[in-house]
Design an enzyme around this catalytic site. Structure first.
Site, PDB file in Angstrom:
ATOM      1  N   PHE A 208      -0.677   6.893   4.003  1.00  0.00           N
ATOM      2  CA  PHE A 208       0.213   5.747   3.830  1.00  0.00           C
ATOM      3  C   PHE A 208      -0.530   4.492   3.397  1.00  0.00           C
ATOM      4  O   PHE A 208      -0.163   3.834   2.419  1.00  0.00           O
ATOM      5  CB  PHE A 208       0.967   5.500   5.136  1.00  0.00           C
ATOM      6  CG  PHE A 208       1.722   4.204   5.193  1.00  0.00           C
ATOM      7  CD1 PHE A 208       3.005   4.110   4.697  1.00  0.00           C
ATOM      8  CD2 PHE A 208       1.139   3.069   5.762  1.00  0.00           C
ATOM      9  CE1 PHE A 208       3.710   2.922   4.748  1.00  0.00           C
ATOM     10  CE2 PHE A 208       1.827   1.879   5.819  1.00  0.00           C
ATOM     11  CZ  PHE A 208       3.123   1.806   5.309  1.00  0.00           C
ATOM     12  N   ASP A 209      -1.584   4.122   4.136  1.00  0.00           N
ATOM     13  CA  ASP A 209      -2.247   2.853   3.828  1.00  0.00           C
ATOM     14  C   ASP A 209      -3.051   2.931   2.544  1.00  0.00           C
ATOM     15  O   ASP A 209      -3.206   1.933   1.837  1.00  0.00           O
ATOM     16  CB  ASP A 209      -3.113   2.357   4.991  1.00  0.00           C
ATOM     17  CG  ASP A 209      -3.821   3.451   5.733  1.00  0.00           C
ATOM     18  OD1 ASP A 209      -3.622   4.629   5.400  1.00  0.00           O
ATOM     19  OD2 ASP A 209      -4.575   3.138   6.664  1.00  0.00           O
TER      20      ASP A 209
END
Length: 446
Positions: A208-209
């Site tokens: 995600f990041d």
């Protein structure tokens, strides 16, 4: 990939003033701690973080425990902490995924600065204020802690060190990433930026990041890096092989989307309207100086390409055919390069129309250069190749001036919303009613 994003123009990044927001309704900073089966480590982590923020952070804050479908006593520990500490709240998700937890909590938060950190607190908390300070001041859009910066001090095994550096090397070589550490669990983002970026991020797990950072960087947002002191947690429950596999799948997916232009990142390019290069100069239209430099660079390269192609085509064709073919190929490349580099248009939207208009400009250039060749042939009969090239260079100079004026005024006209006459007013501080609405929307916040 998600593209259902609100595209209204963002205001300029303003410094968040101390005391401007009611601490009881909307803290300046919301620190999310995503957890899964962390009943032993959660309480010491939250108490230590809470104490550190009370002693060192000059703004109102909140700590949100985001429970990713834990099956042990983690939810009970989180609820007990939220009941005992007014600046702590808990949030329960019924599905696993660190990215899912961050997206859910960040999307419902009313704090203007959002952050997250791992529950093991491997990162020294003294880096927290330097992490969020550029976001509070309005200097940056995102901030990340970096274990790979030269001045970072890291204690961890050689295996994890190798995996971390190899992963970042893959990101640099495949996605042209320039940030140094994608997976350090110590990041922050401004809420107005998160509102635009989060709907575009597809991954709900560990990638995600990384995906968030890649999209932000490609959109031209400013990412601040903070060197951190970091001590590896030997009891970490991360499955390295499975996580690495999912990350590589994510790299492939994002790389393919960027390659085919599936992401409308052009709508995020410099969205805040505070780029000093876009400020109007006295007596000069906005952006003219920068566009002239870019156009000259692209024009010089296009001219070299055109002359090389003309010389190549001239070996098997007459001067008019060679000129037309060389100019057509170089014109398509010139329009594409000026679209992206000179006038800052990104994505595939309007690309076909721009190329069609570029071909009209090409036809005008063709008329100028072909007319010059015709006039030269009528005047001297059989001119030398060097004479032809000299005439073509002079004709191309005239065509270049006309091309720039047509590009600027017709093909890529200045967008009014990218250089507004007056900056938008800063959004008003959230009211207590807004905070109540946010609390109601979250529903299961305890």
């Amino acid at each position: 990939m998600r593209t259902d994003t609100p595209w209204s123009t963002l205001p300029a990044r303003d410094h968040l003033l101390a005391g401007a927001v009611d601490a009881a309704s909307a803290p300046v900073l919301d620190v999310v701690v995503p957890v899964y089966n962390e009943e032993k480590d959660l309480e010491p982590c939250v108490l230590r973080l809470h104490d550190h923020l009370l002693r060192t952070f000059p703004y109102a804050f909140r700590i949100t425990v985001a429970d990713n479908a834990s099956t042990d006593r983690t939810p009970q520990v989180a609820a007990r902490l939220a009941a005992a500490l007014p600046r702590v709240r808990s949030y329960r998700l019924e599905e696993k995924g660190r990215g899912r937890a961050l997206r859910t909590v960040w999307s419902g938060s009313d704090a203007p600065v959002l952050a997250y950190m791992d529950v093991d607190l491997s990162t020294d908390l003294n880096a927290l204020l330097p992490l969020v300070a550029p976001l509070i001041s309005g200097h940056s859009d995102l901030a990340i802690g970096s274990r790979l910066a030269r001045s970072s001090r890291v204690v961890r095994g050689s295996k994890r060190e190798f995996i971390s550096r190899a992963y970042n090397l893959i990101l640099r070589s495949s996605l042209a990433a320039r940030f140094s550490d994608a997976q350090c669990g110590f990041k922050a983002i401004r809420r107005d930026v998160a509102e635009r970026l989060l709907p575009m991020v597809e991954d709900s797990g560990w990638f995600f990041d990384t995906e968030l950072l890649v999209l932000a960087e490609r959109a031209g947002l400013r990412i601040h890096e903070v060197p951190v002191d970091w001590v590896d947690d030997p009891d970490s429950t991360v499955h390295i092989v499975r996580t690495a596999t999912e990350d590589l799948k994510g790299v492939w997916r994002v790389g393919r989307a960027l390659a085919v232009g599936a992401l409308p990142l052009d709508r995020l390019a410099r969205p805040f309207g505070d780029d000093p290069r876009d400020r109007a100069l006295s007596g000069v239209p906005g952006g003219l100086a920068r566009q002239l430099v870019g156009f000259c660079v692209v024009g010089a390269l296009s001219t070299l390409c055109y002359l090389a192609l003309y010389s190549l085509f001239r070996l098997g064709a007459g001067p008019q055919i060679a000129n037309g073919c060389a100019l057509l190929v170089s014109a398509v490349a010139n329009t594409a390069a000026n679209r992206r580099l000179t006038f800052g248009v990104r994505g595939r939207g309007g690309a076909v129309r721009h190329q069609a208009q570029g071909l009209v400009v090409f036809a005008i250039g063709l008329a100028l250069t072909s007319g010059s060749l015709a006039a030269l042939g009528a005047a001297s009969g059989s001119p030398s190749h060097s004479t032809e090239l000299a005439v073509l260079i002079a004709a191309n100079l005239a065509a270049t001036v006309l091309r720039f004026l047509l590009f600027r005024a017709w093909v890529f006209p200045e967008r009014q919303d990218r250089n507004p006459a007056a900056p938008e007013a800063a959004p008003a501080a959230p009211s207590a009613g807004h905070a109540d609405d946010t609390h109601h929307e979250l529903g299961n916040v305890r």
